[in-house]
Write an enzyme that holds these catalytic residues in place. Structure first.
Site, PDB file in Angstrom:
ATOM      1  N   LYS A 171      32.524  17.755  34.517  1.00 31.53           N
ATOM      2  CA  LYS A 171      32.833  19.083  33.984  1.00 31.53           C
ATOM      3  C   LYS A 171      31.660  20.039  34.190  1.00 31.53           C
ATOM      4  CE  LYS A 171      32.276  20.044  29.456  1.00 31.53           C
ATOM      5  NZ  LYS A 171      31.567  21.302  29.183  1.00 31.53           N
ATOM      6  N   ASN A 172      30.446  19.543  33.884  1.00 32.31           N
ATOM      7  CA  ASN A 172      29.288  20.440  33.912  1.00 32.31           C
ATOM      8  C   ASN A 172      28.842  20.808  35.321  1.00 32.31           C
ATOM      9  OD1 ASN A 172      29.343  20.473  31.173  1.00 32.31           O
ATOM     10  ND2 ASN A 172      27.433  19.340  30.863  1.00 32.31           N
ATOM     11  N   ARG A 181      31.429  28.805  26.517  1.00 28.42           N
ATOM     12  CA  ARG A 181      30.122  29.390  26.737  1.00 28.42           C
ATOM     13  C   ARG A 181      29.761  29.528  28.227  1.00 28.42           C
ATOM     14  NH1 ARG A 181      24.853  29.985  24.822  1.00 28.42           N
ATOM     15  NH2 ARG A 181      23.458  29.239  26.416  1.00 28.42           N
ATOM     16  N   CYS A 187      30.974  25.540  22.025  1.00 27.74           N
ATOM     17  CA  CYS A 187      30.742  24.572  20.957  1.00 27.74           C
ATOM     18  C   CYS A 187      29.805  25.157  19.906  1.00 27.74           C
ATOM     19  CB  CYS A 187      30.068  23.321  21.525  1.00 27.74           C
ATOM     20  SG  CYS A 187      31.198  22.186  22.296  1.00 27.74           S
ATOM     21  N   ARG A 205      22.344  28.650  20.403  1.00 22.90           N
ATOM     22  CA  ARG A 205      22.604  28.745  21.846  1.00 22.90           C
ATOM     23  C   ARG A 205      22.486  30.172  22.380  1.00 22.90           C
ATOM     24  NH1 ARG A 205      27.235  24.605  23.708  1.00 22.90           N
ATOM     25  NH2 ARG A 205      25.780  24.156  25.363  1.00 22.90           N
ATOM     26  N   PRO A 206      21.282  30.714  22.387  1.00 27.31           N
ATOM     27  CA  PRO A 206      21.085  32.084  22.860  1.00 27.31           C
ATOM     28  C   PRO A 206      21.165  32.196  24.391  1.00 27.31           C
ATOM     29  CG  PRO A 206      18.980  31.086  22.302  1.00 27.31           C
ATOM     30  CD  PRO A 206      20.027  30.068  21.985  1.00 27.31           C
ATOM     31  N   VAL A 207      21.125  33.440  24.887  1.00 25.60           N
ATOM     32  CA  VAL A 207      21.134  33.656  26.345  1.00 25.60           C
ATOM     33  C   VAL A 207      19.905  34.442  26.784  1.00 25.60           C
ATOM     34  CG1 VAL A 207      23.639  33.454  26.699  1.00 25.60           C
ATOM     35  CG2 VAL A 207      22.656  35.672  26.072  1.00 25.60           C
ATOM     36  N   ASP A 208      18.868  34.485  25.934  1.00 23.46           N
ATOM     37  CA  ASP A 208      17.683  35.284  26.260  1.00 23.46           C
ATOM     38  C   ASP A 208      17.041  34.879  27.593  1.00 23.46           C
ATOM     39  OD1 ASP A 208      17.175  32.914  24.742  1.00 23.46           O
ATOM     40  OD2 ASP A 208      15.086  33.509  24.504  1.00 23.46           O
ATOM     41  N   LEU A 209      17.036  33.587  27.904  1.00 20.25           N
ATOM     42  CA  LEU A 209      16.367  33.147  29.136  1.00 20.25           C
ATOM     43  C   LEU A 209      17.207  33.463  30.377  1.00 20.25           C
ATOM     44  CD1 LEU A 209      14.930  29.749  27.801  1.00 20.25           C
ATOM     45  CD2 LEU A 209      13.719  31.929  28.135  1.00 20.25           C
ATOM     46  N   ASP A 268      24.082  15.083  25.333  1.00 25.51           N
ATOM     47  CA  ASP A 268      25.540  14.960  25.365  1.00 25.51           C
ATOM     48  C   ASP A 268      26.025  13.524  25.121  1.00 25.51           C
ATOM     49  OD1 ASP A 268      25.843  17.627  25.763  1.00 25.51           O
ATOM     50  OD2 ASP A 268      26.354  17.506  27.889  1.00 25.51           O
ATOM     51  N   ILE A 282      17.175  18.817  21.739  1.00 20.84           N
ATOM     52  CA  ILE A 282      17.687  19.899  22.594  1.00 20.84           C
ATOM     53  C   ILE A 282      18.387  20.982  21.772  1.00 20.84           C
ATOM     54  CG2 ILE A 282      19.084  20.469  24.635  1.00 20.84           C
ATOM     55  CD1 ILE A 282      16.890  18.476  25.317  1.00 20.84           C
ATOM     56  N   ARG A 309      38.882  19.533  26.118  1.00 18.98           N
ATOM     57  CA  ARG A 309      37.983  20.409  26.874  1.00 18.98           C
ATOM     58  C   ARG A 309      37.141  19.580  27.850  1.00 18.98           C
ATOM     59  NH1 ARG A 309      34.009  23.111  23.487  1.00 18.98           N
ATOM     60  NH2 ARG A 309      33.328  23.584  25.576  1.00 18.98           N
TER      61      ARG A 309
HETATM   62  C1  UD1 Z   1      24.330  22.560  29.297  1.00 11.33           C
HETATM   63  C2  UD1 Z   1      25.556  21.688  29.276  1.00 11.33           C
HETATM   64  C3  UD1 Z   1      25.657  20.961  27.940  1.00 11.33           C
HETATM   65  C4  UD1 Z   1      24.375  20.206  27.648  1.00 11.33           C
HETATM   66  C5  UD1 Z   1      23.146  21.111  27.796  1.00 11.33           C
HETATM   67  C6  UD1 Z   1      21.825  20.357  27.681  1.00 11.33           C
HETATM   68  C7  UD1 Z   1      27.119  22.805  30.742  1.00 11.33           C
HETATM   69  C8  UD1 Z   1      28.401  23.540  30.889  1.00 11.33           C
HETATM   70  N1  UD1 Z   1      26.736  22.502  29.495  1.00 11.33           N
HETATM   71  O1  UD1 Z   1      24.472  23.520  28.258  1.00 11.33           O
HETATM   72  O2  UD1 Z   1      26.759  20.057  28.013  1.00 11.33           O
HETATM   73  O3  UD1 Z   1      24.399  19.717  26.317  1.00 11.33           O
HETATM   74  O4  UD1 Z   1      23.169  21.764  29.084  1.00 11.33           O
HETATM   75  O5  UD1 Z   1      21.778  19.345  28.613  1.00 11.33           O
HETATM   76  O6  UD1 Z   1      26.489  22.464  31.722  1.00 11.33           O
HETATM   77  N2  UD1 Z   1      18.241  28.164  25.299  1.00 11.33           N
HETATM   78  C9  UD1 Z   1      17.523  29.269  24.894  1.00 11.33           C
HETATM   79  N3  UD1 Z   1      17.716  30.443  25.561  1.00 11.33           N
HETATM   80  C10 UD1 Z   1      18.581  30.561  26.599  1.00 11.33           C
HETATM   81  C11 UD1 Z   1      19.311  29.428  27.017  1.00 11.33           C
HETATM   82  C12 UD1 Z   1      19.113  28.234  26.341  1.00 11.33           C
HETATM   83  O7  UD1 Z   1      16.733  29.208  23.956  1.00 11.33           O
HETATM   84  O8  UD1 Z   1      18.700  31.667  27.152  1.00 11.33           O
HETATM   85  C13 UD1 Z   1      18.071  26.894  24.569  1.00 11.33           C
HETATM   86  C14 UD1 Z   1      19.354  26.384  23.931  1.00 11.33           C
HETATM   87  O9  UD1 Z   1      19.588  26.992  22.687  1.00 11.33           O
HETATM   88  C15 UD1 Z   1      19.070  24.913  23.815  1.00 11.33           C
HETATM   89  C16 UD1 Z   1      18.230  24.624  25.056  1.00 11.33           C
HETATM   90  O10 UD1 Z   1      17.718  25.885  25.490  1.00 11.33           O
HETATM   91  O11 UD1 Z   1      18.299  24.639  22.672  1.00 11.33           O
HETATM   92  C17 UD1 Z   1      19.000  23.993  26.195  1.00 11.33           C
HETATM   93  O12 UD1 Z   1      20.101  24.818  26.536  1.00 11.33           O
HETATM   94  P1  UD1 Z   1      20.734  24.780  27.981  1.00 11.33           P
HETATM   95  O13 UD1 Z   1      20.061  23.723  28.789  1.00 11.33           O
HETATM   96  O14 UD1 Z   1      20.751  26.148  28.553  1.00 11.33           O
HETATM   97  O15 UD1 Z   1      22.214  24.282  27.677  1.00 11.33           O
HETATM   98  P2  UD1 Z   1      23.568  24.823  28.298  1.00 11.33           P
HETATM   99  O16 UD1 Z   1      23.359  25.202  29.719  1.00 11.33           O
HETATM  100  O17 UD1 Z   1      24.182  25.781  27.369  1.00 11.33           O
END
Ligand code: UD1
Length: 429
Positions: A22-23, A102, A126, A131-135, A316, A338, A408
């Site tokens: 899926k990922n 997401r 989920c 789960r922010p998007v700042d990065l 996961d 994580i 899902r």
């Molecule tokens: C992806 C996977 C999810 C898995 C996760 C970690 C998909 C569709 N989903 O989620 O199944 O559990 O990787 O292996 O591939 N973070 C920030 N700022 C950001 C982005 C992330 O602080 O802008 C933080 C998140 O809150 C979290 C950590 O970074 O604590 C890891 O997040 P991330 O690796 O981005 O996870 P996803 O890509 O959402």
């Protein structure tokens, strides 16, 4: 709403085919937005998240054709999707669609790279932590996009196109790495990503992008170099097997006992999890067709595990391991690094009689000889399947409610398990 009824106690024996990841499938489908030619993806899993992304891409004007059955196809073979983003007619991804998943937020990268603008709702998905998007925004800004957040939408503009840059992630992020990688393929000049996520799904997407004409090296390591190109073209790519699905069924077999071949699973994608299973007393045998998992006679030994980015133990699989450890001979410790708030399964596992104490990021699990079936509620995707694992070994009947989370991420879960002897059925409505 559908429910799953499980009567525990049966061992699992047989073969479970592992679906496409899926990922990887989700970002691969999103990558199709980068070209006006057709991207053909094989081995795409039939999941609710894939169907939801089809709706989101459709809203941008993308045509998606699912190929019909072919001679010699196996019953469980994934689907082949032909994805054509020849005409992107709308660069907005609306709240109603994005809030359900997401990863759909990631469309922002190919849209701004190719169309020079995107308007994408802030994501849902989920309920695990904030789960922010700042990065992701930081990465796009480094590549020269102007970003405004307005009315719950992130608006990205790059009227003169994106420009290659140095992007250094202060924290490992899968989503951030996908977004930076996709956007940089069409940027002018060279992009160097450091602190990149090393997850196999990133390398799979990079492989596909290279087949589409991108110039990416180093994907799968912490330093990825992308030389931007003017255009990408069509390609054909097979989605890699789902390491999380494979790890989940491995834990299920460890829980019930028995012997199962995980057909198509690739051990190098989940070595950390396999090592933990061996420590727990499970026999793990990689072979040409996948991985054979067996537990015959021996009890489950307790383990101490901390989740970490790849190649560490995946977050996961944390909930599934916790379910397994509820029946270990002694105390186990599982630390989640994580995601905050990724322990929602603890309360539900307690309904089976499990003894779990939480202290900050660490759960201590006191193994008990037997669990008792109970009505439980699925919360997030991976937590849900941990309840299924517990139920498979519990005495009596378990009813798992709210299973849309399972749909899902797990293709034909009840079929795959019942084919190996589990007493499991879906109750519709
Ligand atoms: C992806 C996977 C999810 C898995 C996760 C970690 C998909 C569709 N989903 O989620 O199944 O559990 O990787 O292996 O591939 N973070 C920030 N700022 C950001 C982005 C992330 O602080 O802008 C933080 C998140 O809150 C979290 C950590 O970074 O604590 C890891 O997040 P991330 O690796 O981005 O996870 P996803 O890509 O959402």
């Amino acid at each position: 709403m559908d429910r799953i009824r499980i009567v525990g106690g049966n061992k699992l024996n047989g073969t479970i085919p592992i679906s496409g990841a899926k990922n990887a499938a989700l970002p691969l489908m999103i990558a199709a937005l980068l070209t006006e030619e057709t991207l053909i993806l094989d081995n795409v899993p039939r999941l609710a998240d894939v169907a939801q992304l089809q709706r989101i891409l459709g809203n941008h004007g993308v045509d998606i054709m699912a190929a019909g059955k072919r001679t010699g196809d196996h019953e469980y073979q994934g689907q082949t999707l032909h994805i054509s983003a020849a005409n992107i007619i709308d660069t907005t991804a609306p709240y109603e669609l994005v809030s359900k998943m997401r990863a759909s937020f990631w469309v922002i990268a190919p849209l701004v790279a190719r169309m020079k603008e995107a308007r994408v709702s802030l994501p849902g998905g989920c309920a695990i932590g904030t789960r922010p998007v700042d990065l992701l925004i930081m990465a796009l800004e480094k590549l020269g996009a102007e970003i405004v957040i307005d009315g719950g939408y992130v608006i990205a503009r790059a009227p003169d196109g994106l420009t290659g840059a140095a992007i250094d992630f202060p924290k490992v992020t899968v989503s951030g790495t996908h977004v930076a990688l996709m956007a940089a393929t069409l940027a002018k000049g060279t992009t160097v990503i450091t602190g990149a996520a090393c997850e196999p799904e990133i390398a799979d997407v990079a492989d596909c992008l290279n087949k589409m004409g991108a110039r990416i090296s180093g994907a799968g390591t912490t330093r990825i170099v992308i030389e931007g190109v003017v255009k990408l073209h069509g390609a054909r790519h097979t989605v890699l097997p789902d390491r999380i699905e494979a790890g989940t069924y491995a834990m299920a077999v460890a829980m019930t006992g028995g012997e199962v071949q995980l057909a198509g699973a690739r051990p190098e994608l989940l070595q950390a999890a396999l090592d933990v299973l061996v420590e727990a007393g499970v026999t793990v045998t990689p072979n040409n067709e996948g991985i054979r998992i067996a537990r015959n006679g021996a009890g489950i030994s307790p383990v101490t595990v901390t989740t970490a980015p790849f190649p560490g133990f995946p977050t996961d699989l944390q909930a599934q391991l916790m379910a397994l450890m509820t029946r270990a001979k002694g105390s186990s410790h599982i630390t989640e690094t994580i995601f905050e708030n990724r322990f929602m399964h603890v309360q539900e596992l307690a309904r089976f009689g499990a003894r779990i104490a939480l202290d900050g990021e660490t759960a201590t699990i006191e193994g008990i000889p037997a669990l008792r079936g109970a009505p439980v509620m699925a919360t997030d995707l991976r937590a849900s399947v941990s309840l299924v694992i517990a139920a498979l070994a519990a005495e009596g009947e378990t009813m798992v409610n709210r299973i849309y989370h399972l749909d899902r991420g797990f293709e034909r879960l009840e079929e795959k398990l019942s084919a190996c002897g589990a007493q499991i059925e879906r109750i519709s409505g």
